[in-house]
Design a protein around this motif. Structure first.
Motif, short mmCIF file in Angstrom:
data_model
loop_
_atom_site.label_atom_id
_atom_site.label_comp_id
_atom_site.label_asym_id
_atom_site.label_seq_id
_atom_site.Cartn_x
_atom_site.Cartn_y
_atom_site.Cartn_z
N GLY A 201 -32.81 -32.70 70.26
CA GLY A 201 -33.37 -34.07 69.59
C GLY A 201 -32.54 -33.52 68.33
O GLY A 201 -31.77 -34.04 67.17
N THR B 36 -29.09 -34.80 67.33
CA THR B 36 -28.60 -35.89 66.95
C THR B 36 -27.36 -35.71 65.68
O THR B 36 -26.98 -36.85 65.39
CB THR B 36 -29.77 -36.76 66.44
OG1 THR B 36 -30.62 -36.82 67.26
CG2 THR B 36 -29.94 -37.72 65.95
N ILE C 248 -32.20 -38.32 71.87
CA ILE C 248 -33.27 -38.59 72.36
C ILE C 248 -33.60 -39.93 73.42
O ILE C 248 -34.46 -40.10 74.35
CB ILE C 248 -33.98 -40.06 71.25
CG1 ILE C 248 -35.02 -41.01 70.95
CG2 ILE C 248 -32.97 -41.24 71.37
CD1 ILE C 248 -35.33 -41.48 69.62
N VAL D 144 -36.93 -39.37 67.03
CA VAL D 144 -36.64 -37.65 67.80
C VAL D 144 -37.99 -37.48 67.70
O VAL D 144 -38.00 -36.84 69.29
CB VAL D 144 -35.78 -37.49 66.95
CG1 VAL D 144 -35.45 -35.96 68.02
CG2 VAL D 144 -34.70 -38.14 67.01
N TYR E 161 -35.18 -46.63 67.29
CA TYR E 161 -34.14 -45.79 67.23
C TYR E 161 -32.46 -47.07 67.15
O TYR E 161 -31.76 -46.57 66.45
CB TYR E 161 -34.55 -44.50 67.81
CG TYR E 161 -32.80 -43.71 67.64
CD1 TYR E 161 -32.76 -42.73 67.08
CD2 TYR E 161 -31.71 -43.56 68.75
CE1 TYR E 161 -32.48 -41.72 66.64
CE2 TYR E 161 -30.32 -42.53 68.63
CZ TYR E 161 -30.71 -41.87 66.84
OH TYR E 161 -29.82 -40.94 67.25
#
Length: 394
Positions: free
Chosen positions: A42, A46, A105, A67, A95
């Protein structure tokens, strides 16, 4: 209950508790590893997603906190699946509402939904996932960036529907496999009980028939020649002892009692001793063996012996003072067993397939791929003939 039995039960309970604790710790460790992997994935994923979605909100510390919450919630996913789903749903919803880019995520959320569907009953799983779906779809209409709108409903719902379907399918398959294992174990237990019942029938039936014949001889001789009645009583004692010993061996298999010495499984080598015992009851028995004696598979050897034993028992019961002949033939690929008596027509067993003895005999032979012929002889008396495949053991 004796103290030794109580200690044995307590020992089994302790062992079972230790095994359950070991499984819990193993599951917890596996989930912790999974959470750590998704946390690392993650973090880096991300950052990569932010580069692919330049219009998304810029990522920062709050992004990575969300996350981390979604990933680390998976540590207790099997112990508290609904708690894991709730934490993951809140983190993912925050998020997405914040306008951060679609990224890893969602994989954590996918695993959380799968866990609920996999480990909870379907009703609880639906009640748990329905609010998660509703909360997840909030970002379609409410977002700090431009909302996706109705076109985003189907892709958003897929993040709940797909893992739920996968988890429910896995759960159903495993439950079906568990039911199959239980049913198979039940069938095996039933087959074992039937086999033991047949063994007990053969042992007890033969022993009681022989004892009955010897007792009638003893009663007949007791008043006229008491000194000869002693011989019949001695034979009764020996026959009952042998029958009890064989019965004890058979039942020890059920009890799994290691303290009971198990005698060798009866086979054709013991037919001579069997016929000798029956001669002492007054039954005229002749044994004829053709072909070269050789070792047989245990199941075949036992089945052949039981055919002889059951047939001679029926002669004792039904044929009165008739004489019997036992013929054993060792052929290249088969072994044959034939028992004939000189009774009056149908004086043997009632007929093919009648009675527990003949039914059990036929089931034994059929299970081994052999053939069985039972019926009156044309010239009088009764005949039992069995043919069994008998390749010598290598």
């Amino acid at each position: 209950m004796t103290s030794s039995a109580q200690m044995a039960i307590q020992g089994r309970e302790v062992d079972g508790g230790v095994r359950r604790a070991d499984r819990r710790w193993s599951s917890l460790l596996a989930d912790a590893v999974l959470a750590f992997v998704l946390l690392v994935f993650g973090y880096f994923g991300t950052r990569g997603a932010a580069e692919n979605f330049p219009d998304a909100a810029p990522i920062g510390t709050p992004t990575y906190v969300l996350v981390a919450v979604a990933a680390l919630a998976l540590v207790v996913r099997r112990r508290w699946p609904l708690v894991t789903l709730a934490l993951s749903t809140v983190a993912v919803t925050a998020y997405l509402v914040a306008g951060y880019p679609y990224g890893p995520i969602l994989v954590s959320f996918f695993v959380a939904v799968y866990t609920v569907a996999r480990h909870l009953p379907i009703r609880r799983a639906v009640l748990g996932c329905a609010p998660a779906l509703a909360l997840l779809l909030v970002h379609v209409f409410v977002s700090l960036r431009e909302p996706v709108g109705f076109p985003g409903l189907l892709p958003g719902a897929a993040w709940v529907v797909v893992p739920f379907a996968v988890g429910a399918t896995v759960r159903n398959n495993r439950e079906a496999a568990a039911r199959d294992r239980i049913e198979q174990a039940r069938r095996l237990a039933d087959d074992e009980r039937l086999r033991i019942a047949q063994e007990v029938h053969d042992v007890v039936g033969h022993g009681l028939a022989a004892i009955n014949m010897q007792a009638e001889i003893a009663l007949h001789l007791l008043a006229k020649r008491p000194e000869q009645a002693e011989t019949a009583l001695t034979a009764i004692s020996r026959t009952s002892r042998e029958a009890l010993d064989e019965l004890r061996v058979t039942l020890s298999v059920v009890r799994r009692d290691a303290a009971v010495d198990r005698a060798p499984v009866p086979g054709l080598d013991q037919v001579a001793a069997l016929t000798a015992r029956l001669r002492q009851t007054g039954l005229t028995v002749t044994l004829e063996v053709t072909g070269e004696r050789r070792p047989l598979p245990v199941a075949v050897d036992l089945a052949a012996y039981r055919v002889v034993q059951e047939s001679l028992t029926n002669v004792l019961r039904h044929a009165g003072t008739a004489a019997a002949t036992v013929r054993i033939g060792y052929l290249p690929a088969d072994v044959t067993v034939e028992v004939v008596d000189t009774g009056h027509g149908g004086s043997g067993p009632a007929g093919p397939g009648d009675g527990h003895g003949l039914t059990g005999m036929r089931e034994r032979i059929d299970a081994l791929g052999g053939t069985l012929e039972v019926g009156p002889r044309p010239g009088g008396g009764f005949r039992v003939f069995a043919r069994l495949p008998a390749e010598a053991r290598g």
